[in-house]
Design a protein around this motif. Structure first.
Motif, PDB file in Angstrom:
ATOM      1  N   PRO A  87      -7.745  -5.627  -2.567  1.00 22.48           N
ATOM      2  CA  PRO A  87      -6.808  -4.698  -3.214  1.00 22.48           C
ATOM      3  C   PRO A  87      -5.926  -5.314  -4.291  1.00 22.48           C
TER       4      PRO A  87
ATOM      5  N   ARG B 267      -4.257   3.912   4.312  1.00 19.40           N
ATOM      6  CA  ARG B 267      -2.846   3.953   4.720  1.00 19.40           C
ATOM      7  C   ARG B 267      -2.378   5.400   4.857  1.00 19.40           C
ATOM      8  N   LYS B 268      -2.752   6.222   3.901  1.00 22.31           N
ATOM      9  CA  LYS B 268      -2.319   7.615   3.941  1.00 22.31           C
ATOM     10  C   LYS B 268      -2.927   8.353   5.131  1.00 22.31           C
TER      11      LYS B 268
ATOM     12  N   TRP C 270      -0.422  -4.762  -4.658  1.00 19.68           N
ATOM     13  CA  TRP C 270      -1.077  -3.733  -5.452  1.00 19.68           C
ATOM     14  C   TRP C 270      -0.929  -3.984  -6.935  1.00 19.68           C
TER      15      TRP C 270
ATOM     16  N   GLU D  81      -3.846   0.545 -13.699  1.00 22.65           N
ATOM     17  CA  GLU D  81      -2.677  -0.183 -13.202  1.00 22.65           C
ATOM     18  C   GLU D  81      -2.365  -1.472 -13.967  1.00 22.65           C
TER      19      GLU D  81
ATOM     20  N   GLU E 270      -7.471   1.010   0.166  1.00 19.68           N
ATOM     21  CA  GLU E 270      -6.293   0.703   0.984  1.00 19.68           C
ATOM     22  C   GLU E 270      -5.317   1.872   0.977  1.00 19.68           C
ATOM     23  N   ALA E 271      -5.096   2.468  -0.191  1.00 16.16           N
ATOM     24  CA  ALA E 271      -4.179   3.603  -0.299  1.00 16.16           C
ATOM     25  C   ALA E 271      -4.649   4.765   0.574  1.00 16.16           C
TER      26      ALA E 271
ATOM     27  N   ARG F 195      -8.047  -1.285  -3.970  1.00 12.11           N
ATOM     28  CA  ARG F 195      -6.679  -0.760  -3.950  1.00 12.11           C
ATOM     29  C   ARG F 195      -6.682   0.721  -3.573  1.00 12.11           C
ATOM     30  N   PHE F 196      -7.638   1.460  -4.121  1.00  7.63           N
ATOM     31  CA  PHE F 196      -7.732   2.885  -3.796  1.00  7.63           C
ATOM     32  C   PHE F 196      -8.119   3.078  -2.327  1.00  7.63           C
TER      33      PHE F 196
ATOM     34  N   TYR G  29      -5.149   2.162   8.157  1.00  5.78           N
ATOM     35  CA  TYR G  29      -5.233   0.818   7.588  1.00  5.78           C
ATOM     36  C   TYR G  29      -4.713  -0.262   8.537  1.00  5.78           C
TER      37      TYR G  29
ATOM     38  N   TYR H  34      -5.634   8.947  -2.770  1.00  5.38           N
ATOM     39  CA  TYR H  34      -5.543   7.745  -3.607  1.00  5.38           C
ATOM     40  C   TYR H  34      -5.302   8.154  -5.060  1.00  5.38           C
TER      41      TYR H  34
END
Length: 276
Positions: free
Chosen positions: A156, A170-171, A5, A106, A166-167, A163-164, A175, A229
């Motif tokens: 990501p 995952r949450k 990330w 980031e 993937e976040a 990246r967002f 994912y 995200y």
């Protein structure tokens, strides 16, 4: 598939409008460099501003630069568009960009640590939203993606939208399953992810809402819940190279103006309430 990330997010109090004192310092410093530059033998000032622009911002920034050129005909622009992380790495490695316009915050701390950006030359340009596009009626939530075989997202490790995405996945607890089954198709930037979906090469794609508006054959199926995200802040930074370019310093300020904000809003970006 595991992806880095990148550097940690910049804290909110480090991004804001350029202060008057800082601007005076920059313009004064730039003027000195400018006068020295003019007096160097065999050198002419070209009036060029070099921009590193995240793919999702490129259409709006291209419009802004075209309008700025009409009122400042001596100024020309060189724009390189791509993933925010890729552009940040290029700047860290010495690419002579004057301004860095990213799709997330980031990479700002990464450039600060590399000595390419200082905290006083960073501002919030706009805010975006993550959405999922595909064929009309094919999905209405993240859970519906389990029936898809091919889902595009920006890589990501270098693309903010990816990246967002993937976040969020995952949450939502999706994912690992999608990745293990090889259903996630990585794109080099958000625009490529959109093209994959628009051409029917994937079942759908995670993109920003501003990119979705440019699609020809797919539609926005749903907006990804914002609590899944990080906030999609689009920062603007004057680089160490840009600090010695008076035209770049002036354009940095212009990008924070109401005129530039109006263009960004036309392209679907949200503007911070405190923005001048």
């Amino acid at each position: 598939m595991s992806c880095s990330w990148g550097p940690s997010l910049v804290s909110g109090n480090r991004i804001g409008a350029l202060s008057v004192s800082r601007l005076s310092h920059l313009l004064g410093k730039s003027l000195i460099f400018f006068m020295i530059y003019l007096n160097l033998p065999g050198v002419s000032y070209s009036g060029e501003i070099r921009l590193a622009v995240a793919a999702s911002l490129n259409p709006a920034i291209s419009t802004i630069t075209a309008e700025y050129h009409r009122s400042h005909p001596a100024i020309s622009f060189s724009i390189s568009a791509g993933g925010s992380g890729l552009l940040a790495r290029q700047i860290a490695n010495g690419a002579p960009f004057d301004l860095y316009l990213a799709a997330s915050d980031e990479w700002i701390s990464f450039l600060e640590q590399a000595g390419k950006v200082t905290a006083g030359t960073v501002a919030v340009l706009a805010v975006n939203r993550l959405v999922f596009v595909g064929v009309s009626g094919s999905a209405s939530s993240l859970v519906d993606l389990l029936k898809f075989q091919r889902i595009a997202l920006g890589s990501p490790g270098s693309v903010a939208s990816g990246r967002f995405a993937e976040a969020a996945l995952r949450k939502a607890g999706l994912y690992e399953k999608l990745a293990e089954q090889g259903r996630l198709i990585m794109a080099q930037d958000v625009r490529q992810a959109l093209v994959y979906a628009d051409r029917g090469e994937v079942d759908g794609a995670f993109v920003f809402s501003t990119d979705a508006a440019l699609a020809s054959h797919v539609v926005t199926l749903f907006e990804v819940p914002r609590d899944l995200y990080p906030r999609a802040i689009c920062p603007l930074a004057l680089t160490s190279s840009g600090e010695s370019n008076p035209e770049a310093a002036s354009f940095f300020v212009f990008l924070q103006s109401a005129e530039a904000s109006a263009v960004l809003q036309r392209y679907g970006f949200m503007i911070e309430p405190a923005r001048p």
